[in-house]
Design a protein around this motif. Structure first.
Motif, PDB file in Angstrom:
ATOM      1  N   PHE A  71       0.754  -1.550   0.076  1.00  0.00           N
ATOM      2  CA  PHE A  71      -0.180   0.023   0.211  1.00  0.00           C
ATOM      3  C   PHE A  71       0.762   1.128  -0.329  1.00  0.00           C
ATOM      4  CE2 PHE A  71      -2.720  -3.439   1.210  1.00  0.00           C
ATOM      5  CZ  PHE A  71      -4.355  -3.116   0.952  1.00  0.00           C
ATOM      6  N   GLY A  72       2.297   0.950   0.030  1.00  0.00           N
ATOM      7  CA  GLY A  72       3.685   2.355  -0.128  1.00  0.00           C
ATOM      8  C   GLY A  72       3.138   2.597   1.426  1.00  0.00           C
ATOM      9  N   THR A  73       3.428   4.239   0.865  1.00  0.00           N
ATOM     10  CA  THR A  73       3.322   4.548   1.934  1.00  0.00           C
ATOM     11  C   THR A  73       1.788   5.490   2.749  1.00  0.00           C
ATOM     12  OG1 THR A  73       4.583   6.721   1.275  1.00  0.00           O
ATOM     13  CG2 THR A  73       5.807   5.112   2.103  1.00  0.00           C
ATOM     14  N   ILE A  74       2.061   6.067   4.650  1.00  0.00           N
ATOM     15  CA  ILE A  74       1.116   6.485   4.944  1.00  0.00           C
ATOM     16  C   ILE A  74       1.902   8.480   4.523  1.00  0.00           C
ATOM     17  CG2 ILE A  74       0.260   7.161   6.811  1.00  0.00           C
ATOM     18  CD1 ILE A  74       0.986   5.289   7.936  1.00  0.00           C
ATOM     19  N   PRO A  75       0.803   9.575   4.132  1.00  0.00           N
ATOM     20  CA  PRO A  75       1.309  10.204   4.028  1.00  0.00           C
ATOM     21  C   PRO A  75       2.311  11.447   5.254  1.00  0.00           C
ATOM     22  CG  PRO A  75      -0.844  10.395   3.441  1.00  0.00           C
ATOM     23  CD  PRO A  75      -0.460   8.587   4.497  1.00  0.00           C
ATOM     24  N   ASP A  76       3.070  11.854   4.473  1.00  0.00           N
ATOM     25  CA  ASP A  76       3.965  12.259   5.198  1.00  0.00           C
ATOM     26  C   ASP A  76       5.122  11.559   6.239  1.00  0.00           C
ATOM     27  OD1 ASP A  76       4.691  14.891   5.994  1.00  0.00           O
ATOM     28  OD2 ASP A  76       4.551  14.759   8.162  1.00  0.00           O
ATOM     29  N   CYS A  77       5.075  10.531   5.845  1.00  0.00           N
ATOM     30  CA  CYS A  77       5.604   9.346   6.841  1.00  0.00           C
ATOM     31  C   CYS A  77       7.528   9.444   6.177  1.00  0.00           C
ATOM     32  CB  CYS A  77       4.754   8.233   6.868  1.00  0.00           C
ATOM     33  SG  CYS A  77       5.749   6.314   7.147  1.00  0.00           S
ATOM     34  N   THR A  78       7.164  10.255   4.520  1.00  0.00           N
ATOM     35  CA  THR A  78       9.203   9.745   4.340  1.00  0.00           C
ATOM     36  C   THR A  78       9.835  10.535   4.567  1.00  0.00           C
ATOM     37  OG1 THR A  78       8.781  10.164   2.142  1.00  0.00           O
ATOM     38  CG2 THR A  78       8.075   7.870   2.432  1.00  0.00           C
ATOM     39  N   GLY A  79      10.667  10.881   4.280  1.00  0.00           N
ATOM     40  CA  GLY A  79      12.171  12.124   4.306  1.00  0.00           C
ATOM     41  C   GLY A  79      11.519  12.584   2.877  1.00  0.00           C
ATOM     42  N   CYS A  80      11.352  11.584   1.796  1.00  0.00           N
ATOM     43  CA  CYS A  80      11.229  12.323   0.929  1.00  0.00           C
ATOM     44  C   CYS A  80      10.184  14.079   0.733  1.00  0.00           C
ATOM     45  CB  CYS A  80      10.456  11.549  -0.809  1.00  0.00           C
ATOM     46  SG  CYS A  80      11.803  11.149  -1.132  1.00  0.00           S
ATOM     47  N   ASP A  81       9.614  13.258   1.867  1.00  0.00           N
ATOM     48  CA  ASP A  81       8.258  14.756   1.704  1.00  0.00           C
ATOM     49  C   ASP A  81       8.752  15.671   2.485  1.00  0.00           C
ATOM     50  OD1 ASP A  81       6.293  12.933   1.099  1.00  0.00           O
ATOM     51  OD2 ASP A  81       5.946  11.886   3.548  1.00  0.00           O
ATOM     52  N   HIS A  82      10.440  15.604   3.550  1.00  0.00           N
ATOM     53  CA  HIS A  82      10.717  17.231   3.949  1.00  0.00           C
ATOM     54  C   HIS A  82      12.344  17.066   3.790  1.00  0.00           C
ATOM     55  CE1 HIS A  82       7.655  17.010   6.764  1.00  0.00           C
ATOM     56  NE2 HIS A  82       8.297  15.285   6.835  1.00  0.00           N
ATOM     57  N   ASP A  83      12.284  16.108   1.924  1.00  0.00           N
ATOM     58  CA  ASP A  83      14.947  16.312   1.866  1.00  0.00           C
ATOM     59  C   ASP A  83      15.235  15.949   3.076  1.00  0.00           C
ATOM     60  OD1 ASP A  83      13.678  17.836  -0.945  1.00  0.00           O
ATOM     61  OD2 ASP A  83      13.794  19.491  -0.028  1.00  0.00           O
ATOM     62  N   ASP A  84      14.798  15.060   3.647  1.00  0.00           N
ATOM     63  CA  ASP A  84      15.422  14.470   4.486  1.00  0.00           C
ATOM     64  C   ASP A  84      15.865  12.985   4.267  1.00  0.00           C
ATOM     65  OD1 ASP A  84      16.426  13.624   7.056  1.00  0.00           O
ATOM     66  OD2 ASP A  84      15.265  13.557   8.271  1.00  0.00           O
ATOM     67  N   PHE A  85      16.669  12.218   3.409  1.00  0.00           N
ATOM     68  CA  PHE A  85      17.045  11.247   2.682  1.00  0.00           C
ATOM     69  C   PHE A  85      17.962  10.655   3.725  1.00  0.00           C
ATOM     70  CE2 PHE A  85      16.489  14.729  -0.167  1.00  0.00           C
ATOM     71  CZ  PHE A  85      15.401  13.681  -0.928  1.00  0.00           C
ATOM     72  N   ILE A  86      17.333   9.157   3.241  1.00  0.00           N
ATOM     73  CA  ILE A  86      18.832   7.950   3.943  1.00  0.00           C
ATOM     74  C   ILE A  86      20.281   7.328   3.518  1.00  0.00           C
ATOM     75  CG2 ILE A  86      18.331   5.642   4.935  1.00  0.00           C
ATOM     76  CD1 ILE A  86      15.730   6.183   5.204  1.00  0.00           C
ATOM     77  N   ASP A  87      20.732   8.068   4.380  1.00  0.00           N
ATOM     78  CA  ASP A  87      22.413   7.716   3.462  1.00  0.00           C
ATOM     79  C   ASP A  87      22.290   6.070   4.040  1.00  0.00           C
ATOM     80  OD1 ASP A  87      22.435  10.744   2.987  1.00  0.00           O
ATOM     81  OD2 ASP A  87      22.771  10.817   5.207  1.00  0.00           O
ATOM     82  N   PRO A  88      23.308   6.038   3.096  1.00  0.00           N
ATOM     83  CA  PRO A  88      23.922   4.047   2.717  1.00  0.00           C
ATOM     84  C   PRO A  88      24.324   3.661   4.206  1.00  0.00           C
ATOM     85  CG  PRO A  88      25.101   5.160   1.607  1.00  0.00           C
ATOM     86  CD  PRO A  88      24.240   6.589   2.275  1.00  0.00           C
ATOM     87  N   GLY A  89      24.448   2.972   4.416  1.00  0.00           N
ATOM     88  CA  GLY A  89      24.687   2.087   6.019  1.00  0.00           C
ATOM     89  C   GLY A  89      23.293   2.720   7.389  1.00  0.00           C
ATOM     90  N   ALA A  90      22.708   3.361   6.836  1.00  0.00           N
ATOM     91  CA  ALA A  90      21.295   4.272   7.632  1.00  0.00           C
ATOM     92  C   ALA A  90      20.760   2.480   8.535  1.00  0.00           C
ATOM     93  CB  ALA A  90      20.374   4.776   7.270  1.00  0.00           C
ATOM     94  N   GLU A  91      19.799   2.604   9.636  1.00  0.00           N
ATOM     95  CA  GLU A  91      19.120   1.548  10.027  1.00  0.00           C
ATOM     96  C   GLU A  91      17.293   1.699   9.603  1.00  0.00           C
ATOM     97  OE1 GLU A  91      19.045  -2.596  12.630  1.00  0.00           O
ATOM     98  OE2 GLU A  91      18.890  -0.338  14.062  1.00  0.00           O
ATOM     99  N   ILE A  92      16.848   1.104   9.288  1.00  0.00           N
ATOM    100  CA  ILE A  92      15.202   1.685   9.330  1.00  0.00           C
ATOM    101  C   ILE A  92      14.541   0.622  10.722  1.00  0.00           C
ATOM    102  CG2 ILE A  92      13.460   2.638   7.849  1.00  0.00           C
ATOM    103  CD1 ILE A  92      16.600   2.553   6.189  1.00  0.00           C
ATOM    104  N   GLN A  93      13.844   1.098  11.131  1.00  0.00           N
ATOM    105  CA  GLN A  93      12.560   0.537  12.203  1.00  0.00           C
ATOM    106  C   GLN A  93      11.204   1.136  11.130  1.00  0.00           C
ATOM    107  OE1 GLN A  93      13.732  -0.459  15.933  1.00  0.00           O
ATOM    108  NE2 GLN A  93      15.975   0.143  15.247  1.00  0.00           N
ATOM    109  N   ILE A  94      10.409  -0.176  11.056  1.00  0.00           N
ATOM    110  CA  ILE A  94       9.409   0.665  11.488  1.00  0.00           C
ATOM    111  C   ILE A  94       8.466   0.227  12.004  1.00  0.00           C
ATOM    112  CG2 ILE A  94       7.100   0.979   9.460  1.00  0.00           C
ATOM    113  CD1 ILE A  94       9.474   1.454   7.055  1.00  0.00           C
ATOM    114  N   THR A  95       8.174   0.368  13.070  1.00  0.00           N
ATOM    115  CA  THR A  95       6.966  -0.162  13.678  1.00  0.00           C
ATOM    116  C   THR A  95       5.076  -0.048  13.549  1.00  0.00           C
ATOM    117  OG1 THR A  95       8.128  -0.475  15.690  1.00  0.00           O
ATOM    118  CG2 THR A  95       6.936  -0.380  16.211  1.00  0.00           C
TER     119      THR A  95
END
Length: 129
Positions: A71-95
């Motif tokens: 279903f994709g993402t919840i609106p305003d849930c991604t860094g793209c919405d805020h120019d906040d990008f994930i860098d290589p090596g980052a750990e992402i946790q979605i609960t």
């Protein structure tokens, strides 16, 4: 029918039934990147309900038991919405409340990155040389 990228989507390690979840449109959601909260909200914020998606897909294809729909993402849930990008090596946790936590690590590029229309961010500079 998929927009999946090779090794790009995760599922599991367990599936739950609807009676275990309760209201799927009322689950708390938290996204952490390297231990920092990047989003906190609820599945009540999604743009399109599952019932609407299945009704639309029923017009375009025959759905089979066991099919998995993303279903994709919840609106305003991604860094793209805020120019906040994930860098290589980052750990992402979605609960998701009552469902659990999905953890993944954003991998290091294995080869030089291709040119892009966007400016090269500092953490990616070494992959463009």
């Amino acid at each position: 029918m998929t927009k999946d990228m090779a090794n790009g989507n995760q599922l599991g390690p367990y599936l739950v039934t609807s009676d275990e979840v309760g209201d799927p449109y009322g689950l708390g959601v938290t996204v952490l990147v390297d231990g920092h909260i990047k989003y906190q909200g609820s599945t009540s914020e999604i743009s399109h309900k599952a019932e609407d998606l299945f009704a639309w897909l029923g017009f375009t294809t025959r759905l089979k038991p066991g099919s998995v729909m993303g279903f994709g993402t919840i609106p305003d849930c991604t860094g793209c919405d805020h120019d906040d990008f994930i860098d290589p090596g980052a750990e992402i946790q979605i609960t998701f409340e009552r469902l659990g936590t999905l953890r993944c690590r954003f991998g290091e590029p294995q080869a030089r990155l291709l040119p892009s229309r966007w400016p090269v961010r500092g953490p990616l500079q070494k992959y463009h040389l």
